[in-house]
Design a protein around this motif. Structure first.
Motif: not given
Length: 243
Positions: A194-197, A213-217, A222-223, A230-231
Motif C-alpha cells: 500500500x505504501x509503495x503504491x 517509471x515511478x516504480x523504477x525511481x 532503494x539500491x 518499503x522504507x
C-alpha cells in the motif's frame, strides 16, 4: 504368574492418573502459552507419578537446551549443568530416544557435572524420557527423587504418557508460531504494498511519469542507499506529509 498394573498399584493411584490426564487434555485444548502448558504438565506428572518428587521439562531449540518448566527451582541446576557440560542423562535420553535412569552415586564417573549438581540438590535418583515426534527431538521430561531406589517400570509407563502430552504441546506451539509468523509477514507485505503504491502515485503526479517509471525511481533509490523498498516509499510519503 503375571501381575497386572492394576494388581500392583492402588485403584486410587490409577484414578488420580486418569484425572490428571483428563485435566491435561483440557489444558491442551485451551489457548494458553507454551510455558503455562508445560508447567501444568510438570505439576501433573509430579502429582501422579509415585516416585517423582519434582519434575522438569527440557526443550531443545536452535540455540541448545533450556529448562522450560520445573516444579521447584532447586532442581533446575541439575539440568543446567548438563547443558553446560554437553552431557548427562537428560541429554542422553534426547540423543538416544530412550528413557535414562541415573543416580547421583552411579553417575559420578560418567556424568560428574550431573552427579555433583544432583547431590547438592539432595537428589538421589533421576529418570529422563525423550520428547520425540516423528524423529524430531523436542527435549526431555525429567523426574527427581531423594530416594536412590526410586523409579520402577510403572513410573516409566506413566512417564511415557506425559512425554506424549508434552511433545504434542511443544509441536502444536511451534506450528502456531510458524503460522503466526507467516501471517505477520503477509500483513507487513500488504502494508508495504500500500505504501509503495501511494509513493508511486506521488511521483507520477509530481513528475508526470508513468507507473513503471515511478516504480523504477523507487527501486533506484532503494539500491543507491541500500534501503528496503518499503522504507524508501515510507520516507517519501513522510516528506510529502510534512510539506
Amino acid at each position: 504368574m503375571l501381575v497386572s498394573i492394576e494388581d500392583r498399584v492402588p485403584a486410587s493411584q490409577l484414578d488420580e492418573a486418569s484425572e490428571a490426564l483428563e485435566e491435561l487434555a483440557g489444558v491442551l485444548a485451551e489457548e494458553q502459552t507454551l510455558d503455562d502448558v508445560l508447567h501444568q504438565l510438570a505439576e501433573s506428572a509430579s502429582r501422579v507419578i509415585p516416585d517423582a518428587e519434582n519434575v522438569s521439562v527440557t526443550v531443545v531449540g536452535p540455540d541448545g537446551a533450556t529448562t522450560a518448566a520445573a516444579t521447584d527451582r532447586k532442581v533446575v541446576a541439575i539440568d543446567t549443568d548438563q547443558y553446560a557440560a554437553g552431557n548427562g542423562p537428560c541429554l542422553q535420553a534426547a540423543k538416544t530416544h530412550r528413557p535414562v535412569r541415573a543416580t547421583a552415586e552411579g553417575g559420578r564417573e560418567k556424568w560428574p557435572e550431573f552427579a555433583a549438581a544432583a547431590e547438592k540438590a539432595g537428589v538421589r535418583a533421576y529418570l529422563s524420557a525423550p520428547l520425540v515426534v516423528e524423529g524430531d527431538v523436542l527435549g526431555a521430561l525429567n523426574l527427581y527423587s531423594s530416594v536412590e531406589a526410586a523409579f520402577d517400570p510403572f513410573d516409566e509407563a506413566l512417564l511415557r504418557l506425559f512425554t506424549t502430552a508434552s511433545a504434542a504441546a511443544i509441536t502444536g506451539f511451534r506450528r502456531y508460531e510458524r503460522t503466526r509468523g507467516l501471517v505477520d509477514n503477509l500483513e507487513r507485505a500488504l502494508a508495504s504494498r500500500g505504501e509503495i503504491e501511494q509513493a508511486k502515485g506521488v511521483l507520477m503526479a509530481a513528475h508526470g511519469i508513468s507507473d513503471a517509471e515511478a516504480f523504477q525511481r523507487l527501486v533506484e533509490e532503494s539500491q543507491t542507499h541500500n534501503t528496503k523498498l518499503r522504507v524508501v516509499a515510507r520516507n517519501l510519503l513522510d516528506s510529502v506529509r510534512k510539506t
